[in-house]
Design an enzyme around this catalytic site. Structure first.
Site, mmCIF file in Angstrom:
data_model
loop_
_atom_site.group_PDB
_atom_site.id
_atom_site.type_symbol
_atom_site.label_atom_id
_atom_site.label_comp_id
_atom_site.label_asym_id
_atom_site.label_seq_id
_atom_site.Cartn_x
_atom_site.Cartn_y
_atom_site.Cartn_z
ATOM 1 N N ARG A 37 0.833 -1.222 0.000
ATOM 2 C CA ARG A 37 0.000 0.000 0.000
ATOM 3 C C ARG A 37 0.863 1.265 0.000
ATOM 4 O O ARG A 37 0.406 2.307 -0.449
ATOM 5 C CB ARG A 37 -0.935 -0.004 1.205
ATOM 6 C CG ARG A 37 -2.025 -1.014 1.013
ATOM 7 C CD ARG A 37 -3.138 -0.869 2.002
ATOM 8 N NE ARG A 37 -4.308 -1.526 1.473
ATOM 9 C CZ ARG A 37 -5.395 -1.790 2.150
ATOM 10 N NH1 ARG A 37 -5.491 -1.444 3.408
ATOM 11 N NH2 ARG A 37 -6.411 -2.387 1.578
ATOM 12 N N LYS A 199 -20.793 -16.234 0.657
ATOM 13 C CA LYS A 199 -22.241 -16.051 0.773
ATOM 14 C C LYS A 199 -22.847 -15.174 -0.312
ATOM 15 O O LYS A 199 -22.248 -14.205 -0.744
ATOM 16 C CB LYS A 199 -22.545 -15.408 2.120
ATOM 17 C CG LYS A 199 -22.286 -16.337 3.280
ATOM 18 C CD LYS A 199 -22.686 -15.667 4.554
ATOM 19 C CE LYS A 199 -22.694 -16.677 5.702
ATOM 20 N NZ LYS A 199 -23.035 -16.028 6.956
ATOM 21 N N GLY A 352 -9.960 -9.087 -1.412
ATOM 22 C CA GLY A 352 -8.829 -9.704 -0.711
ATOM 23 C C GLY A 352 -8.524 -11.131 -1.125
ATOM 24 O O GLY A 352 -7.393 -11.462 -1.482
ATOM 25 N N GLY A 375 -13.660 -3.708 0.040
ATOM 26 C CA GLY A 375 -15.025 -3.178 0.134
ATOM 27 C C GLY A 375 -15.307 -2.172 -0.968
ATOM 28 O O GLY A 375 -16.404 -2.145 -1.531
HETATM 29 P P1 AMP Z 1 -15.865 -13.734 0.485
HETATM 30 O O1 AMP Z 1 -15.168 -12.957 1.579
HETATM 31 O O2 AMP Z 1 -17.337 -13.588 0.502
HETATM 32 O O3 AMP Z 1 -15.246 -13.500 -0.870
HETATM 33 O O4 AMP Z 1 -15.638 -15.256 0.838
HETATM 34 C C1 AMP Z 1 -14.376 -15.827 0.887
HETATM 35 C C2 AMP Z 1 -14.451 -17.074 1.686
HETATM 36 O O5 AMP Z 1 -15.385 -17.954 1.106
HETATM 37 C C3 AMP Z 1 -13.136 -17.813 1.759
HETATM 38 O O6 AMP Z 1 -12.669 -17.771 3.067
HETATM 39 C C4 AMP Z 1 -13.509 -19.236 1.343
HETATM 40 O O7 AMP Z 1 -12.959 -20.218 2.192
HETATM 41 C C5 AMP Z 1 -15.016 -19.247 1.488
HETATM 42 N N1 AMP Z 1 -15.645 -20.248 0.615
HETATM 43 C C6 AMP Z 1 -15.573 -20.320 -0.707
HETATM 44 N N2 AMP Z 1 -16.228 -21.385 -1.165
HETATM 45 C C7 AMP Z 1 -16.750 -22.018 -0.102
HETATM 46 C C8 AMP Z 1 -17.527 -23.174 0.066
HETATM 47 N N3 AMP Z 1 -17.897 -23.919 -0.965
HETATM 48 N N4 AMP Z 1 -17.887 -23.500 1.315
HETATM 49 C C9 AMP Z 1 -17.514 -22.769 2.355
HETATM 50 N N5 AMP Z 1 -16.772 -21.652 2.268
HETATM 51 C C10 AMP Z 1 -16.384 -21.284 1.041
#
Ligand code: AMP
Length: 395
Positions: A37, A199, A352, A375
């Site tokens: 950064r 999610k 990230g 974000g």
């Molecule tokens: P995000 O911050 O929403 O981009 O989510 C990232 C996180 O999603 C990472 O820590 C991954 O381990 C988790 N992730 C991705 N695919 C899966 C899955 N099929 N089941 C559980 N966690 C997941």
């Protein structure tokens, strides 16, 4: 939107305040563990130095919540910046005191000052106007180069701009606007988005916005299971947001109306436990056994997604294809990173985990643009105008 860029500004002999994002990671001994950064702002700093300006840097670090916390001091950053830029960097621990005015008013061209963590002031995160005015007293020109903080409208990137006549985006912010924001509006086609991560809920607005902009939308990661469920498939013990099944249906409906291809996994790698050592196997995405958690996309999905990516002229990626922190479930994310890197499309990666994934795959230098915002990048995907950029829009 009419934002001026730093190279359109005359700055000789002027006090140029630059809002940077030096929110760097530290270890327990207060050593900076990654100075990306800091180095990311060098083009802007060097431009100001070469053009005879006096530089006053303002940043936040962590979440001190309006209190002075020595563990979140920017002093180590002043030292590191000085080493990198090979010039003294004067650290000011009480930026808004009257005596500091004398210091900033008597600066010589080419001098650099870094203010203490601006979030030590309670007004900062409240976008307090008085604080903005106090910060502005030190500057003739305001440059925002802190994209990763641009989704927040705070005193040091929003209120402050009310009190300074000349405002502009630095080179880092310029790249983010040119690559991330403008690409979404006018991408060379075929244009695709790859959205993954845990999610649907955290990316619902991004999915809803992007589905009307792209030609294809690849959905992977944990969020794909809510879509598979919406299509009537059994998803075993995989991540599910039951309350978002209707939203998933709406997104797929919107895609159909707009002739946008949605690609979901056709097979998955699953295990009984959320554990790297749990024995895993590949299952068809429409027949996941009851006791299985889907933790990565399978080989057929990799093939399907890769074919689509190879046809694209522009691809934006946010979010991993699986629980990629566990080596046994990292293949999908890793392969997608490689396919994107090998394609000759304009590739933009943000967030990230996706940035970690391209670094881990060793292909970051083959990605056209890697966003510095987490974000902030997501809010660009959501189609939002970021307050830190909106504050510069006055020409
Ligand atoms: P995000 O911050 O929403 O981009 O989510 C990232 C996180 O999603 C990472 O820590 C991954 O381990 C988790 N992730 C991705 N695919 C899966 C899955 N099929 N089941 C559980 N966690 C997941």
């Amino acid at each position: 939107m009419a934002v001026k860029y730093i190279d359109q500004i005359e700055m000789k002999d002027q006090r140029v305040m630059i809002r940077v994002d030096y929110n760097v990671p530290y270890d327990k001994e207060m050593n900076i563990t990654d100075d990306t950064r800091i180095t990311a702002t060098l083009p802007t700093l060097e431009y100001c130095l070469n053009n005879g300006a006096k530089i006053i840097l303002v940043s936040h670090l962590g979440r001190p919540k309006g209190q002075i916390k020595q563990s979140l001091s920017l002093k180590p950053v002043a030292i590191r910046l000085s080493e990198i830029i090979k010039k003294p960097v004067r650290f000011i621990d009480s930026p808004l005191g009257n005596e500091t005015i004398n210091i900033t008013q008597s600066m010589n061209n080419g001098e650099i000052i870094l203010f203490e963590n601006i979030r030590f002031y309670p007004g900062e995160e409240k976008n307090d106007r008085t604080l903005g005015e106090l910060i502005a007293r030190h500057a003739d020109i305001f440059i925002n180069d802190a994209f990763a903080a641009a989704h927040r409208g705070h005193s040091s990137n929003f209120a402050v701009t009310e009190f300074i006549q000349t405002v502009a985006a630095g080179f880092l912010l310029k790249s983010e606007i040119e690559y991330s924001q403008k690409t979404i509006e006018s991408a060379e086609r075929p244009f695709g988005a790859i959205i993954g991560g845990a999610k649907v809920s955290s990316k619902l607005d991004a999915l809803t916005n992007i589905v009307s902009k792209v030609d294809f939308l690849i959905i992977g990661g944990g969020m794909a299971f809510t879509f598979l469920k919406a299509n009537g498939h059994s998803i075993g013990n995989s991540l599910l947001e039951e309350e978002l099944i209707d939203s998933a249906k709406d997104i797929m409906k919107k895609a159909k109306e707009k002739n946008v291809t949605i690609l979901l996994p056709v097979d998955i790698v699953g295990a009984q436990e959320f554990d790297n050592e749990s024995p895993n196997a590949v299952y068809p995405a429409d027949a996941i056994p009851d006791d299985i958690i889907g933790l990565d996309i399978g080989p057929e999905s990799i093939k399907l997604f890769s074919e689509e990516i190879k046809k694209a002229r522009t691809v934006i990626w946010n979010g991993p294809m699986g629980a990629f922190e566990m080596p046994n479930f990292s293949r999908g994310t890793n392969e997608i990173a490689n396919v994107l890197a090998d394609s000759d499309c304009l590739s933009i990666v943000g967030g990230g985990d996706s940035v970690t994934a391209v670094n881990k795959a060793g292909v970051s230098d083959k990605i056209s643009y890697i966003s510095t915002g987490g974000g902030a990048f997501l809010e660009v995907l959501e189609g939002k105008i970021l307050p830190g950029i909106a504050a510069l829009d006055r020409y």
